[in-house]
Design a protein around this motif. Structure first.
Motif, PDB file in Angstrom:
ATOM      1  N   VAL A   1      -1.967   2.027  -4.146  1.00  0.00           N
ATOM      2  CA  VAL A   1      -0.676   2.698  -3.970  1.00  0.00           C
ATOM      3  C   VAL A   1      -0.700   3.556  -2.711  1.00  0.00           C
ATOM      4  N   LEU A   2      -1.795   4.268  -2.484  1.00  0.00           N
ATOM      5  CA  LEU A   2      -1.909   5.111  -1.296  1.00  0.00           C
ATOM      6  C   LEU A   2      -1.846   4.272  -0.018  1.00  0.00           C
ATOM      7  N   VAL A   3      -2.597   3.184   0.012  1.00  0.00           N
ATOM      8  CA  VAL A   3      -2.601   2.322   1.203  1.00  0.00           C
ATOM      9  C   VAL A   3      -1.222   1.707   1.417  1.00  0.00           C
ATOM     10  N   ASP A   4      -0.585   1.246   0.350  1.00  0.00           N
ATOM     11  CA  ASP A   4       0.739   0.655   0.485  1.00  0.00           C
ATOM     12  C   ASP A   4       1.764   1.700   0.923  1.00  0.00           C
ATOM     13  N   THR A   5       1.633   2.919   0.448  1.00  0.00           N
ATOM     14  CA  THR A   5       2.542   3.991   0.868  1.00  0.00           C
ATOM     15  C   THR A   5       2.415   4.239   2.367  1.00  0.00           C
ATOM     16  N   TRP A   6       1.191   4.299   2.869  1.00  0.00           N
ATOM     17  CA  TRP A   6       0.992   4.487   4.312  1.00  0.00           C
ATOM     18  C   TRP A   6       1.552   3.305   5.098  1.00  0.00           C
ATOM     19  N   PHE A   7       1.401   2.094   4.561  1.00  0.00           N
ATOM     20  CA  PHE A   7       1.951   0.913   5.215  1.00  0.00           C
ATOM     21  C   PHE A   7       3.477   0.992   5.276  1.00  0.00           C
ATOM     22  N   GLN A   8       4.115   1.373   4.170  1.00  0.00           N
ATOM     23  CA  GLN A   8       5.574   1.480   4.140  1.00  0.00           C
ATOM     24  C   GLN A   8       6.058   2.548   5.115  1.00  0.00           C
TER      25      GLN A   8
ATOM     26  N   VAL B   1      10.966   1.591  -1.583  1.00  0.00           N
ATOM     27  CA  VAL B   1       9.642   1.802  -2.186  1.00  0.00           C
ATOM     28  C   VAL B   1       9.231   3.264  -2.058  1.00  0.00           C
ATOM     29  N   LEU B   2       9.433   3.838  -0.883  1.00  0.00           N
ATOM     30  CA  LEU B   2       9.061   5.238  -0.677  1.00  0.00           C
ATOM     31  C   LEU B   2       9.920   6.180  -1.517  1.00  0.00           C
ATOM     32  N   ALA B   3      11.186   5.865  -1.670  1.00  0.00           N
ATOM     33  CA  ALA B   3      12.061   6.699  -2.501  1.00  0.00           C
ATOM     34  C   ALA B   3      11.621   6.652  -3.965  1.00  0.00           C
ATOM     35  N   LEU B   4      11.233   5.479  -4.430  1.00  0.00           N
ATOM     36  CA  LEU B   4      10.747   5.362  -5.807  1.00  0.00           C
ATOM     37  C   LEU B   4       9.465   6.160  -6.017  1.00  0.00           C
TER      38      LEU B   4
END
Length: 73
Positions: free
Chosen positions: A6-13, A48-51
């Motif tokens: 989740v952390l890696v995907d958040t940084w990607f987004q 995704v970031l808002a969620l």
């Protein structure tokens, strides 16, 4: 997803929003097909970031552009 995923995907987004976000402005010369792709990608990243309740505003350093005419010595 694991917390690390989740952390890696958040940084990607966040990177998607910061890189492709400027493509959405009319002052940026981008073909319509690419602008449409960028619009869909940025909208998905923002969703995704808002969620995840992550702030998407860019820090000041993200707006600084490299100037190749400046001497680095």
């Amino acid at each position: 997803m694991t917390p690390d995923d989740v952390l890696v995907d958040t940084w990607f987004q966040l990177a998607v929003v910061r890189v492709y976000g400027p493509w959405l402005s009319r002052g940026f010369a981008v073909p319509d097909a690419e602008r449409g792709w960028a619009t869909r990608r940025v909208e998905h990243a923002r969703l995704v970031l808002a969620l995840r309740e992550v702030e998407t505003s860019s820090p000041p350093y993200a707006r600084v552009a490299f100037n190749p005419s400046e001497d680095s010595s």
